[in-house]
Design a protein around this motif. Structure first.
Motif, short mmCIF file in Angstrom:
data_model
loop_
_atom_site.label_atom_id
_atom_site.label_comp_id
_atom_site.label_asym_id
_atom_site.label_seq_id
_atom_site.Cartn_x
_atom_site.Cartn_y
_atom_site.Cartn_z
N VAL A 1 61.56 170.25 43.50
CA VAL A 1 60.89 169.83 42.28
C VAL A 1 60.89 171.01 41.32
O VAL A 1 60.36 172.07 41.63
CB VAL A 1 59.44 169.36 42.55
CG1 VAL A 1 58.71 169.06 41.25
CG2 VAL A 1 59.43 168.16 43.47
N ALA A 2 61.50 170.81 40.15
CA ALA A 2 61.46 171.80 39.07
C ALA A 2 60.59 171.21 37.97
O ALA A 2 60.88 170.12 37.46
CB ALA A 2 62.86 172.10 38.56
N ALA A 3 59.51 171.89 37.65
CA ALA A 3 58.57 171.39 36.64
C ALA A 3 58.46 172.39 35.50
O ALA A 3 58.34 173.59 35.74
CB ALA A 3 57.20 171.17 37.27
N ASN A 4 58.51 171.87 34.30
CA ASN A 4 58.32 172.68 33.11
C ASN A 4 57.12 172.10 32.38
O ASN A 4 57.17 170.96 31.91
CB ASN A 4 59.57 172.64 32.22
CG ASN A 4 59.48 173.62 31.08
OD1 ASN A 4 58.42 173.84 30.52
ND2 ASN A 4 60.60 174.22 30.75
N VAL A 5 56.04 172.87 32.32
CA VAL A 5 54.81 172.41 31.68
C VAL A 5 54.67 173.13 30.34
O VAL A 5 54.81 174.36 30.27
CB VAL A 5 53.58 172.70 32.58
CG1 VAL A 5 52.29 172.32 31.88
CG2 VAL A 5 53.71 171.95 33.90
N ALA A 6 54.41 172.36 29.30
CA ALA A 6 54.26 172.92 27.96
C ALA A 6 53.24 174.06 27.97
O ALA A 6 52.17 173.94 28.54
CB ALA A 6 53.83 171.84 26.98
N ASP A 7 53.59 175.16 27.37
CA ASP A 7 52.74 176.34 27.25
C ASP A 7 52.36 176.97 28.59
O ASP A 7 51.44 177.76 28.66
CB ASP A 7 51.46 176.03 26.46
CG ASP A 7 51.74 175.55 25.05
OD1 ASP A 7 52.70 176.07 24.45
OD2 ASP A 7 51.02 174.66 24.57
N ALA A 8 53.06 176.60 29.67
CA ALA A 8 52.75 177.18 30.99
C ALA A 8 53.98 177.75 31.66
O ALA A 8 53.87 178.60 32.53
CB ALA A 8 52.11 176.13 31.88
N GLY A 9 55.16 177.27 31.30
CA GLY A 9 56.38 177.78 31.90
C GLY A 9 56.99 176.82 32.90
O GLY A 9 56.64 175.64 32.95
#
Length: 146
Positions: free
Chosen positions: A106-114
């Protein structure tokens, strides 16, 4: 009209399979969608939504949290493994999927978190933490009450 049979065929196909998710859109909150053959849901925005017993039917629950445990939303999630390749965007802090048992990346990109990449085992419940994200936590005595 020449194209009428083609349009009718297309509409019949959509009706038979349900609404498909377009990867450029966010999943609607609280509505199960078919993403590459996998039922997927974005939820967890309210405490009532988090208490829904139906969520236990999903084999994978991903939660996104900041340094103090605050839920984070606005994430793009890519799940690969066991012949699956899914990409979704969710405004809420939970992504639920009905994946077959196995191990996934699982690759997750969270806004303003990286971005963060984790390995998950399905069935499972995983909290993906972003230690540099999330707002300040108010001391207990300073929390507003209704």
């Amino acid at each position: 009209m020449r194209f009428a049979p083609k349009v009718a065929f297309l509409l019949a196909g959509l009706a038979a399979t349900g609404v498909a998710y377009a990867q450029s859109d966010s999943l609607p909150d609280g509505k199960s969608m078919d993403v590459n053959g996998i039922q997927t849901m974005c939820t967890g925005v309210t405490s009532d939504a988090r208490m829904n017993p139906e969520w236990k039917d999903y084999s994978l629950r991903l939660e996104f949290a900041g340094h103090g445990g605050q839920y984070l939303g606005d994430e793009t999630v890519n799940v690969t493994g066991n012949g699956q390749n899914l990409s979704v965007h969710c405004g809420g802090p939970w992504v639920l999927m009905m994946l077959p048992p196995g191990t996934y990346r699982v690759a997750a990109n969270v806004a303003d978190a990286g971005e963060k990449t984790v390995t998950v085992h399905v069935p499972g419940h995983v909290v993906v933490r972003f230690p540099d994200a999330g707002g300040a936590i108010a001391p207990t005595g300073q929390i507003a009450s209704e």
